[in-house]
Scaffold this active site. Structure first.
Site, PDB file in Angstrom:
ATOM      1  CD  GLU A 393       7.200   7.102  -1.785  1.00 27.52           C
ATOM      2  OE1 GLU A 393       6.238   6.470  -1.722  1.00 27.52           O
ATOM      3  OE2 GLU A 393       8.162   6.730  -2.110  1.00 27.52           O
TER       4      GLU A 393
HETATM    5  C1  TNX Z   1       6.063   3.397  -3.768  1.00 33.31           C
HETATM    6  S1  TNX Z   1       5.760   4.321  -6.601  1.00 33.31           S
HETATM    7  C2  TNX Z   1       7.127   4.166  -3.956  1.00 33.31           C
HETATM    8  C3  TNX Z   1       8.198   3.138  -3.861  1.00 33.31           C
HETATM    9  C4  TNX Z   1       8.003   1.959  -2.872  1.00 33.31           C
HETATM   10  C5  TNX Z   1       6.373   1.545  -3.528  1.00 33.31           C
HETATM   11  C6  TNX Z   1       6.180   0.262  -2.877  1.00 33.31           C
HETATM   12  C7  TNX Z   1       6.781   5.180  -6.082  1.00 33.31           C
HETATM   13  C8  TNX Z   1       7.264   6.216  -6.927  1.00 33.31           C
HETATM   14  N1  TNX Z   1       7.314   5.213  -4.996  1.00 33.31           N
HETATM   15  O1  TNX Z   1       9.219   3.958  -2.937  1.00 33.31           O
HETATM   16  O2  TNX Z   1       8.753   1.149  -3.218  1.00 33.31           O
HETATM   17  O3  TNX Z   1       5.452   2.512  -3.300  1.00 33.31           O
HETATM   18  O4  TNX Z   1       5.012  -0.305  -3.719  1.00 33.31           O
END
Ligand code: TNX
Length: 649
Positions: A393
């Protein structure tokens, strides 16, 4: 909206007994003196003399002496196990019951073990698990030639391989039970440790009590031969969104160990907080550690704290995988060190739950000095082979800026002699030896990841719609997310890591990991509510071969764990998918010293503690003599009427 999950309060009748189980347990013991099967009171020699109100001396026996005499009395009765040899989670490779070969553990049993320091630690662990409930002394001694009732043997010759055994041999074990004793044999101390976890599940539920219980400690006769399907079986705890202290992490490690999981991934840094002390960049924790989601005080691990976690994990044969999330998810670091930010301006601290807005400056050399320092210190403090670099992300670092950053960080990790793990967004970056992608997608078709695998990457599977422990069970689950869907126990159970991703061969799959993100999770009770009963479901997916597992069998085997968690003071979600029995009455022996009500040491901001509140934060520590138990065992969550579940796989 209420945020109180159902942990249950209704009183429940006695646990229904297995059709093949023996006679009902011995009658509760009357305090202060135990009663023989014939009904005549006995006086325990080890007791201390006190005076009655009438002035005549009586004897207050020690709990240990009471347990021993109770067990001896019980042993004279016909004893049959309350658990079947196959009632193990995760399901073993092979189970051969010998109903005529049950064992009653004698009160004077010693744990005999091969002369090897690591094996001896496992033997000590076994004794520590059994002493509180049995009240038996269980001394640990080197293995003699004569067999004893509890025997742990290390050595290849001792653990004949099942045909076709390959991966997982080093974690495998064999467990033989006959009237003379239990023998666990394995190639490694890790195998012995897993065998001990199996033995624990074969003993009566009351073995989970932290205080002595009158019980016949019967183990069902027969042989189990077992080994894992996947070498990487993990869970992740996000200690960045909400901080959880060392004791909480140790308690989670105990849950992992019970179900033969062998990796704990700690998500140590994120926008909301930096949780690991770094000597060369002290403001990371001094400034960046003081925040968390919702404005709470945050916190961080000192070097000594982290060492405690790593050592506690190692004693449970669990490897810690530390994650520093880069280049995104870095707001807390930027607050502490604005020089790392693209505009060199400190952002405000962040306590919300959005993602994707922060990043370190990939164009500044200082950023790579920072990364090298942080990962260098972390590698030095971490005995395991893995360093997790995040990579998810980072929406504002695009194209070659992103892949170039990841490639440099991968080289830093390789230079530290460690194996890179990253969320699957790092797939487009160049391959370094052995790198591992953690896949968290929701639709089993990801050509970029399949291509990275063709270039040599290996995979840990954490599909968001099967393995994410922060997803709600049902629409009305009072905490958690639903962006990846709802994950009930069946959904957590019903998938196969080896075939889940299109274009990825089974050989590239190291195993699975179940992440618990904590945006909505603020206490140990909430962690346990989301973990249990899904963690054992995922553990079985990771450990057991497909031919040994089925949904129908799993839910029946898992059902008996509800009373075990209850007896151990562990909160869980009493999912209607599982045919939970009622809690068996726990017959605590009388106390020898005054005790106080249990203290709930875990931070619990939203939920009441489990019915039988956690009495020590880490469950499987040696139990101090004064460990309190509730005066009256609290009821287990109300059993949910057996659901008409026709799902068979
Ligand atoms: C996605 S899974 C994220 C996290 C969040 C989560 C909540 C991933 C690598 N990143 O930053 O906490 O979703 O479900």
């Amino acid at each position: 909206m209420s945020r109180t999950p159902r942990t249950g309060v209704a009183p429940v009748p006695e646990q229904p007994r297995r059709a093949d189980a023996g006679p009902p347990p011995a009658a509760p013991l009357a305090a202060p003196a135990p009663v023989t099967p014939q009904g005549s009171p006995t006086v325990t020699p080890a007791g201390a003399a006190t005076a009655t109100p009438q002035g005549s001396p009586t004897v207050t026996p020690s709990a240990t002496a009471l347990a021993r005499s109770a067990a001896e009395a019980a042993g004279r009765l016909l004893a049959r196990p309350t658990v079947g040899l196959g009632d193990v989670v995760p399901a073993p490779v092979s189970v051969r019951p010998r109903p005529a070969a049950d064992l009653v553990l004698p009160a004077d049993a010693a744990v005999r073990v091969s002369a090897d320091p690591a094996a001896r630690e496992v033997a000590e662990h076994l004794a520590e698990l059994l002493r509180p409930a049995t009240g038996y002394p269980l001394p640990v001694a080197d293995l003699p030639t004569a067999p004893g009732p509890l025997q742990l043997t290390l050595g290849a010759a001792a653990a004949p391989r099942p045909t076709g055994a390959a991966a997982g041999d080093e974690e495998g074990y064999r467990l033989d039970v006959d009237p003379d004793g239990v023998r666990i044999t394995a190639d490694t101390a890790t195998g012995l440790f897993h065998g001990v976890q199996t033995l624990r599940q074969l003993l009566p539920t009351a073995v989970e009590s932290r205080t002595p219980v009158a019980e016949r400690w019967v183990v069902p006769g027969g042989t189990i031969v077992d080994r894992p399907r996947f070498p990487y079986r993990g869970a992740m705890l996000d200690v960045a969104r909400h901080f959880f202290g060392v004791d909480d992490v140790c308690r989670v490690l105990d849950h992992l160990a019970r179900y033969k999981l062998n990796h704990l991934h700690l998500h140590l840094t994120d926008d909301q907080g930096w949780r690991i002390a770094v000597d060369s960049w002290p403001r990371l924790t001094a400034v960046g550690g003081r925040t968390e989601v919702g404005g709470g005080p945050g916190g961080w691990y000192t070097a000594a704290d982290y060492r405690r976690i790593v050592e506690y994990a190692a004693r449970r044969h669990i490897t810690v995988v530390p994650e520093v999330d880069l280049p995104g998810h870095t707001n807390a670091a930027l607050v502490a060190y604005p020089e790392l930010a693209p505009d060199k301006v400190a952002p405000p601290p962040y306590t919300g739950t959005e993602v994707g807005f922060s990043h370190v400056d990939p164009a500044d050399e200082r950023t790579y000095a920072f990364v090298a320092d942080v990962l260098g210190e972390l590698a030095a403090a971490t005995p395991g082979p893995w360093l997790h670099i995040g990579g998810d992300e980072a929406y504002k670092v695009k194209g070659v800026a992103y892949t170039g950053f990841v490639e440099r960080v991968q080289r830093i990790v390789a230079g530290l002699g460690r194996t890179v793990v990253g969320w699957h967004q790092i797939a487009p970056a160049g391959q370094v030896d052995g790198r591992v992608l953690q896949w968290w997608g929701t639709d089993g078709d990801d050509p970029t990841v399949a291509e990275a695998v063709r270039r040599g990457a290996r995979l840990i599977l954490s599909p968001g719609n099967h393995a994410y422990l922060d997803m709600k069970y049902t629409p009305d689950t009072p905490l958690g997310h639903d962006w990846a869907g709802l994950i009930d126990v069946h959904r957590a159970y019903h998938w196969d890591p080896a075939t889940h991703l299109a274009g990825v061969p089974a050989e590239a799959v190291l195993g699975l990991e179940a992440p618990l993100w904590t945006e909505s999770v603020t206490s140990m009770a909430e962690i346990e509510f989301l973990l249990l009963p899904r963690l054992p479901a995922l553990a079985e997916v990771a450990w057991s071969t497909p031919s040994t597992r089925s949904w129908a069998g799993f839910r029946d085997r898992l059902a008996g764990h509800g009373p075990r968690w209850h007896a151990a003071g562990i909160a869980f979600h009493p999912s209607p998918e599982i045919p939970w029995p009622a809690a068996p009455p726990v017959r605590h022996l009388p106390r020898t010293a005054p005790t106080s009500r249990p203290t709930h040491t875990a931070t619990s901001r939203h939920l009441p503690p489990a019915a039988d509140a956690p009495r020590s934060p880490a469950l499987d520590q040696p139990s101090p003599a004064h460990t309190p138990a509730p005066e009256t065992p609290q009821p287990m969550p109300a059993p949910v009427p057996r659901a008409n579940d026709t799902r068979t796989s």
